[in-house]
Design an enzyme around this catalytic site. Structure first.
Site, short mmCIF file in Angstrom:
data_model
loop_
_atom_site.label_atom_id
_atom_site.label_comp_id
_atom_site.label_asym_id
_atom_site.label_seq_id
_atom_site.Cartn_x
_atom_site.Cartn_y
_atom_site.Cartn_z
N PHE A 174 0.81 -1.23 0.00
CA PHE A 174 0.00 0.00 0.00
C PHE A 174 0.83 1.27 0.00
CE2 PHE A 174 0.99 -0.06 4.53
CZ PHE A 174 1.12 1.29 4.81
N LYS A 198 -1.38 -6.84 -9.52
CA LYS A 198 -2.33 -6.72 -8.41
C LYS A 198 -1.88 -5.59 -7.50
CE LYS A 198 -2.87 -8.41 -4.31
NZ LYS A 198 -3.52 -7.26 -3.66
N GLU A 201 -4.96 -3.74 -2.26
CA GLU A 201 -6.42 -3.57 -2.16
C GLU A 201 -6.77 -2.34 -1.34
OE1 GLU A 201 -4.55 -5.78 -0.79
OE2 GLU A 201 -4.99 -5.94 1.35
N ARG A 202 -5.73 -1.71 -0.72
CA ARG A 202 -6.02 -0.55 0.12
C ARG A 202 -5.91 0.77 -0.64
NH1 ARG A 202 -3.04 -1.79 5.74
NH2 ARG A 202 -1.57 -3.16 4.71
N CYS A 306 9.56 1.69 3.34
CA CYS A 306 10.40 0.54 3.70
C CYS A 306 11.83 0.98 3.98
CB CYS A 306 10.40 -0.48 2.58
SG CYS A 306 11.11 0.16 1.09
N GLU A 406 9.08 -4.33 12.91
CA GLU A 406 8.96 -3.13 12.07
C GLU A 406 7.72 -2.36 12.53
OE1 GLU A 406 7.71 -3.88 8.01
OE2 GLU A 406 9.01 -2.28 7.28
#
Ligand code: NAD
Length: 524
Positions: A174, A198, A201-202, A306, A406
């Site tokens: 996301f 893909k 989905e967020r 990240c 994390e």
């Protein structure tokens, strides 16, 4: 043939109605992009996407049905033959057109990112620009695809060619709704593969705009398909026999699952996972520059990068600078992403906010000092947003949960050590290896750090050392599964396989025949 010149593109913002549809009179839905068409899914299960600053449902994302996944894979498979045989010059030209199209539509992309992901507008532009740089670099594809040749015997040549793999899949996280698809899409396409993408989905909106732009510049139907969902979709992409390679970026649990499943099914897989990035601060560093760098890298994008700096390791007297760092963090403005002057926006979800807040509490309970507490920060205009203000924990130790996990939020853990050796030992013992930086004015210390540190991307007075796409993204240890990195030459290697040809054209068979051609070949 692709006929649309980019200069004829209407800005995507004006055409977004084509990407979404209305379900009754309620919420817009995100479509699938299959075989060159934006189609409404027949899914029975849908995922709500909330604006993280307001909780407003901005779209609903389908859990793509088995039949729709099959359609998408069939389309990608049937497009592969012709696409893989298009000339390298044509694919290069498409990259140049896509580059232009993305530039012309950055505002629409950025607004979609702010609405669905929450980051501040300037950072959303950064998300797009860093992805666009991958497109820029792939416009140089002929150079990347050059093979080697050697005359191995009289009249006998051995040479290599790089060939695409077939249908490939990309699974995105996301936190970079534009950059992550753009780590995958341009490299996969320009090397002659067809793609099932893909998005998260967020926040799928930016990927849908990129699909529209691909169609606009003339990427043939079936070459890019966008499917949505979570478990079933990911399980399809990691097991269907037509799919030859899977690129994944996201968290550890999903990443391990994807890597294991994809490799068990005989696919290539590159998986970038979670991270814990350290900055080591030596007492001889430039104080102002170092503290500004750490503050920006720890709290920017609400820590949801990240490569965010989540641990600052202060060596000796450098620890005395921490109060200054806290003041810088306190001065950052937490606000909705579209607000002028906002430094950091909300976190992606109430769940993510809750988890980060609990990790802060666990550190306090374990003996860390909470120098700045961002929990409960109030943002007047967005009372329902998932906001966590910059948070600074001091005297964090390696056994604390907030150090081991994390956090993926605007939380900086400060650790004190006595020497550079101790700092190196700490960083090297950490299971993650995305990035590590050192701040110093000593060339010798910097050189020792870069040589002895075990992290895949090292910064010397650079807080977020993400390589530009003429290089590759080279996280290591627990931050990466696979052996061929994203983008740059490694990315091209990931999406291609070598074929080695040995041919014999005997001199005595050479005959001159036919007429000379006098025109200049165009090779398109
Ligand atoms: P995530 O793992 O929750 O989701 C990533 C993708 O996996 C999504 O497309 C999601 O639909 C899918 N997914 C999630 N759970 C799944 C499951 N149980 N089974 C199958 N598929 C599943 O990650 P996220 O929260 O979207 O992204 C944040 C994470 O991504 C952080 O850990 C961050 O460090 C990491 N990340 C890493 C890099 C890198 O280059 N190393 C870059 C960006 C983000």
């Amino acid at each position: 043939m692709y006929r649309l010149g980019c200069n004829k593109l209407a800005p995507v913002a004006r055409r977004q109605a084509g990407l979404f549809s209305r379900m009754g009179h309620t919420t817009a839905t995100t479509k699938l992009f299959i075989d060159g068409q934006f189609v409404e899914s027949q899914a029975t299960e849908w995922i709500d996407v909330h604006n993280p600053a307001t909780q407003e449902v901005v779209t609903r994302v389908p859990k793509t049905t088995a039949g729709e996944l099959e359609e998408a894979a069939k389309s990608a498979q049937s497009a592969f033959g012709e696409w893989s045989r298009t000339s390298i010059m044509r694919r290069q030209k498409l990259m140049l057109d896509l580059q232009h199209a993305i530039r012309a539509n950055t505002d629409a992309l950025a607004e979609s990112i702010v609405r669905e992901q929450g980051k501040v507008l300037s950072d959303a532009h950064g998300d797009i620009m860093r992805g666009l740089q991958v497109v820029d670099s792939m416009a140089g594809i002929p150079e990347y695809m050059l093979g080697t040749r050697l005359e191995v015997a009289a009249d006998m040549d051995t040479y290599t060619v790089r060939e695409p793999l077939g249908v490939v899949a990309g699974i995105c996280p996301f936190n970079f709704p534009a950059m992550m698809p753009l780590w995958m899409l341009p490299v996969a396409l320009v090397t002659g593969n067809t793609l099932l993408l893909k998005p998260s989905e967020r926040d799928p909106g930016a990927a849908m705009i990129l699909a529209q732009l691909c169609a606009d510049v003339g990427v043939p139907r079936g070459v890019v398909n966008v499917v949505h969902g979570v478990h079933e979709t990911v399980d399809f992409l990691t097991s269907d026999a037509r799919i030859k390679a899977v690129s994944f970026v996201g968290g550890n649990a999903a990443g391990k699952h994807v890597y294991e499943r994809a490799t068990q099914h005989g696919k290539r897989c590159q998986a970038n996972l979670g991270a814990k990035n350290h900055a080591v601060v030596l007492p001889d560093a430039n104080r102002e520059f170092t503290l500004n760098s750490i503050s920006g890298a720890a709290f920017g994008a609400a820590g949801q990068r990240c490569m965010a700096l989540s641990v600052a390791v202060f060596v000796g007297s450098a620890g005395e600078w921490i109060p200054d760092l806290v003041e810088r963090a306190r001065g950052l403005r937490v606000d909705g992403g579209m607000e002028k002057g906002a430094d950091l926006g909300p976190m992606i979800s109430p769940g993510a906010l809750h988890r980060a807040s609990e990790l802060v509490q666990s550190a306090v309970d374990a003996g860390a000092s909470l120098l700045l507490d961002g929990r409960g920060v109030r943002v007047e205009k967005y009372p329902r947003g998932n906001f966590l203000g910059p948070t600074v924990l001091d005297h964090v130790t390696a056994d604390m949960k907030c150090y081991q996990e994390e956090v993926f939020g605007p939380v900086l853990s400060c650790v004190h050590v006595g020497t550079l050796e101790e700092a190196l030992a700490l960083v090297n013992a950490n299971p993650y290896g995305n990035g590590a930086s050192v701040f110093t004015q000593s060339g010798a210390c910097a050189r020792r750090f870069q040589t002895e540190v075990n992290a895949g991307q090292v910064g010397v007075n650079v807080p977020i050392p993400v390589p530009l796409p003429m290089f590759s993204f080279t996280g290591n240890k627990g931050s990466f599964l696979g052996d061929t990195n994203f983008y740059g030459r490694s990315g091209v290697n990931f999406y291609t396989q070598l074929k080695t040809i040995t041919s014999l054209w005997r001199k005595e068979d050479a005959k001159v025949d036919g007429q000379s051609a006098v025109h200049m070949p165009t090779l398109h």
